[in-house]
Motif scaffolding. Structure first.
Motif, PDB file in Angstrom:
ATOM      1  N   LEU A   1       2.488  -8.291  -4.351  1.00  0.00           N
ATOM      2  CA  LEU A   1       4.086  -7.535  -4.342  1.00  0.00           C
ATOM      3  C   LEU A   1       4.355  -7.338  -6.110  1.00  0.00           C
ATOM      4  O   LEU A   1       5.242  -6.448  -6.158  1.00  0.00           O
ATOM      5  N   ILE A   2       3.635  -7.660  -7.012  1.00  0.00           N
ATOM      6  CA  ILE A   2       3.791  -7.333  -8.331  1.00  0.00           C
ATOM      7  C   ILE A   2       3.346  -5.951  -8.699  1.00  0.00           C
ATOM      8  O   ILE A   2       3.618  -5.483  -9.806  1.00  0.00           O
ATOM      9  N   VAL A   3       2.796  -5.218  -7.802  1.00  0.00           N
ATOM     10  CA  VAL A   3       2.362  -3.805  -8.061  1.00  0.00           C
ATOM     11  C   VAL A   3       3.327  -2.969  -6.959  1.00  0.00           C
ATOM     12  O   VAL A   3       3.231  -3.190  -6.074  1.00  0.00           O
ATOM     13  N   HIS A   4       3.935  -2.013  -7.532  1.00  0.00           N
ATOM     14  CA  HIS A   4       4.739  -1.165  -6.881  1.00  0.00           C
ATOM     15  C   HIS A   4       3.731   0.048  -6.171  1.00  0.00           C
ATOM     16  O   HIS A   4       2.713   0.308  -6.647  1.00  0.00           O
ATOM     17  N   GLU A   5       4.122   0.469  -4.883  1.00  0.00           N
ATOM     18  CA  GLU A   5       3.431   1.347  -4.048  1.00  0.00           C
ATOM     19  C   GLU A   5       1.902   1.142  -4.182  1.00  0.00           C
ATOM     20  O   GLU A   5       0.790   1.701  -4.431  1.00  0.00           O
ATOM     21  N   ALA A   6       1.395  -0.269  -3.918  1.00  0.00           N
ATOM     22  CA  ALA A   6       0.151  -0.685  -4.075  1.00  0.00           C
ATOM     23  C   ALA A   6      -0.707  -0.393  -2.838  1.00  0.00           C
ATOM     24  O   ALA A   6       0.026  -0.386  -1.660  1.00  0.00           O
ATOM     25  N   LEU A   7      -1.872   0.228  -3.071  1.00  0.00           N
ATOM     26  CA  LEU A   7      -3.022   0.310  -2.029  1.00  0.00           C
ATOM     27  C   LEU A   7      -4.142  -0.673  -2.674  1.00  0.00           C
ATOM     28  O   LEU A   7      -4.800  -0.287  -3.668  1.00  0.00           O
ATOM     29  N   MET A   8      -4.446  -1.776  -1.843  1.00  0.00           N
ATOM     30  CA  MET A   8      -5.649  -2.627  -2.305  1.00  0.00           C
ATOM     31  C   MET A   8      -6.877  -2.557  -1.494  1.00  0.00           C
ATOM     32  O   MET A   8      -6.794  -2.747  -0.413  1.00  0.00           O
ATOM     33  N   VAL A   9      -7.795  -1.805  -2.019  1.00  0.00           N
ATOM     34  CA  VAL A   9      -9.123  -1.321  -1.454  1.00  0.00           C
ATOM     35  C   VAL A   9     -10.034  -2.695  -1.587  1.00  0.00           C
ATOM     36  O   VAL A   9     -10.872  -2.715  -2.648  1.00  0.00           O
ATOM     37  N   GLU A  10     -10.803  -3.010  -0.457  1.00  0.00           N
ATOM     38  CA  GLU A  10     -11.804  -3.707  -0.419  1.00  0.00           C
ATOM     39  C   GLU A  10     -13.091  -3.486   0.292  1.00  0.00           C
ATOM     40  O   GLU A  10     -12.959  -3.489   1.659  1.00  0.00           O
ATOM     41  N   PRO A  11     -14.245  -2.569  -0.252  1.00  0.00           N
ATOM     42  CA  PRO A  11     -14.807  -1.859   0.657  1.00  0.00           C
ATOM     43  C   PRO A  11     -16.027  -2.819   1.220  1.00  0.00           C
ATOM     44  O   PRO A  11     -16.545  -2.599   2.392  1.00  0.00           O
ATOM     45  N   THR A  12     -16.173  -3.744   0.773  1.00  0.00           N
ATOM     46  CA  THR A  12     -17.389  -4.939   1.062  1.00  0.00           C
ATOM     47  C   THR A  12     -18.541  -4.234   0.872  1.00  0.00           C
ATOM     48  O   THR A  12     -18.913  -3.082   0.766  1.00  0.00           O
ATOM     49  N   GLU A  13     -19.596  -5.445   0.733  1.00  0.00           N
ATOM     50  CA  GLU A  13     -20.990  -5.010   0.377  1.00  0.00           C
ATOM     51  C   GLU A  13     -21.853  -4.340   1.613  1.00  0.00           C
ATOM     52  O   GLU A  13     -22.647  -3.673   1.617  1.00  0.00           O
ATOM     53  N   THR A  14     -21.217  -4.478   2.830  1.00  0.00           N
ATOM     54  CA  THR A  14     -22.007  -3.768   3.884  1.00  0.00           C
ATOM     55  C   THR A  14     -21.773  -2.177   4.239  1.00  0.00           C
ATOM     56  O   THR A  14     -22.246  -1.772   5.264  1.00  0.00           O
TER      57      THR A  14
END
Ligand SMILES: *Cc1c(COP(=O)(O)O)cnc(C)c1O
Length: 476
Positions: A408-421
């Motif tokens: 919530l502390i980042v506005h218009e956030a997109l959080m990307v987690e590609p993972t190792e696979t």
């Protein structure tokens, strides 16, 4: 798509029961329920119905799934083979212990491996998910303070970047939640932490790397500030994928940890479980662990309740087959494979971040861990394309959106987690899609406002879907 109840017609379908060859008996009134309304469909139609449903979801087996903080890694099929072995499936939790020694061995070995990975001494497999693990871990912290008659400790400190389940779990136990702000670097503000701790501090809940994908370098100072004030430290292990086999929460100064086997240890999740959120603790808390734990007895193992156990948080031994899957994963990867997976998860995230940061501003500078957060605030202001529009647009490319508007502390956030696979090729394809969406946004933002156009459902009213969810079919 038609509902199963809207298919077929009365009289159709498969009758599997043979004609009755015993006298009919009326059930006593109190035992008579309402006659269930069942669909009248043939086996063929039923099979098509489920296939159609399956085609409408997006899972790791369909495509890229960079849902930040959720670690949507590939679930190796060998895990399923192990979990399907009849020695694991054909058992009953009330069976005599001498007939299920192999299963008890699984519980013991899996917890030993996970204790080694986390730097903890004992572990319970009972909790069914991460949030359930948090609740269980806090029960241990509470039991510890209570056992010392230290009942004035009513507060749990949680950083503002925390996953929403952290303050929720603390509140469920009746604790007051003290939220402390993060510094501009995204990490815990040490000064604010020092102001917050005191003789009323029961503990601190933290995830490291945190939910903006950064490893807090002050972690030893943070945990010792809490310990000096007499509080205990809780590690939310949902982000362990970035550090497993490399750094241990136990060595960072944490007393209690939960893990998400359904994230880090490659067991399936999304769509509602079953999950598993084992809780590990340092030796001084082990006497409070819930449920039964495997202990050596007569050359084998038996299950025993810890001396001052907080009780049970779930029936029997938790979601046992999830533990089998996770243990299979650990054994397949081994001592070298576990840290290698973590390193690749971090490498993949940094690779994507570097290839996107010239057009998508990152919320924080520097190297990330397993995930990165971009802020589309500028894009929203300048051309009216929001994080939501970009996420919806990704659906048209067969990509699951990243985690949105979180933290919530980042506005218009997109959080990307590609993972190792994910392979380098997949990452390159996805990077190209993100860049194409950016170009489209510049040329014709309307296209993004209207996306997705290729999915079955386009843009539902999200508020109504959340507040007035219709999850069951009803006749009337
Ligand atoms: C997923 C997650 C949780 C909660 O786990 P569940 O299994 O969904 O209950 C808690 N903390 C963090 C940081 C998470 O990512």
């Amino acid at each position: 798509m038609k509902l199963i109840f809207e298919r077929g017609k009365k009289g159709q379908g498969c009758t599997l029961l043979p004609p009755c060859d015993v006298p009919e008996v009326e059930l006593p009134v109190p035992m008579r329920g309402k006659k269930p309304k069942l669909p009248h469909v043939s086996e063929n139609e039923l099979s098509r119905h489920y296939t159609e449903l399956a085609k409408q979801v997006h899972g790791v087996n369909d495509g890229f799934y960079p849902l930040g903080s959720c670690t949507m890694k590939y679930n190796p099929k060998v895990n399923e083979r192990a979990a399907a072995l009849s020695g694991f499936t054909g058992i009953h939790p009330l069976q005599p212990e001498h007939t299920v020694q192999g299963c008890l061995e699984v519980l013991r070995e899996a917890s030993q491996m996970l204790c080694e990975i986390t730097g903890m001494d004992r572990m319970t497999m009972q909790p069914a998910a991460g949030a359930h693990g948090e609740f269980t871990g806090l029960l241990l912290i509470k039991a510890y303070h209570d056992s010392r008659n230290d009942t004035a400790r009513t507060k749990i400190i949680v950083p503002d970047s925390a996953h929403g389940t952290n303050p929720a779990s603390a509140a469920m136990l009746g604790y007051d939640v003290v939220s402390i702000p993060s510094g501009p670097d995204g990490c815990v503000d040490i000064g604010k932490l020092k102001e917050a701790v005191g003789s009323d501090t029961a503990g601190l809940m933290l995830t490291n790397p945190n939910t903006v994908g950064l490893f807090d370098k002050n972690i030893l100072e943070i945990t010792s500030i809490v310990h000096e004030a007499g509080g205990l430290t809780y590690y939310d292990g949902a982000n362990l994928n970035a550090v497993m086999g490399l750094v241990r929460p136990g060595d960072m100064g944490f007393d209690v940890v939960h893990l998400n086997l359904h994230k880090t240890f490659s067991t399936p999740h999304g769509g509602g479980g079953p999950g598993s959120g084992p809780v590990g603790c340092k030796a001084f808390l082990a006497e409070f662990l819930p449920g039964l734990l495997p202990v050596p007895a007569d050359g084998g193992l038996c299950m025993e309740a810890p001396e001052h156990s907080v009780g049970s948080v779930k029936a029997f031994y938790g979601n046992f087959l999830v533990v089998v899957r996770a243990m299979t994963y650990i054994l397949m990867l081994g001592r070298e494979g576990i840290p290698a997976a973590a390193k690749n998860a971090v490498l993949n995230a940094n690779y994507m971040m570097q290839k996107l940061k010239d057009i998508y501003p990152m919320a924080y500078d520097g190297t990330c861990m397993h995930e990165f957060v971009m802020s589309l605030e500028k894009m929203k202001h300048e051309i009216g394309v929001s994080a939501m529009d970009v996420a919806k647009s990704l659906l048209d490319y067969g990509i699951h959106p990243p985690t949105m508007y979180f933290p919530l502390i980042v506005h218009e956030a997109l959080m990307v987690e590609p993972t190792e696979t994910e392979s380098r090729e997949t990452l390159d394809e996805v990077i190209a899609v993100f860049r194409e969406i950016y170009e489209t946004a510049g040329k014709d933002p309307r296209i993004l406002h209207e996306a997705p156009v290729k999915t079955y459902i386009r843009r539902p009213d999200e508020v109504r879907a959340a507040r007035k969810a219709v999850l069951r079919w009803s006749e009337d």
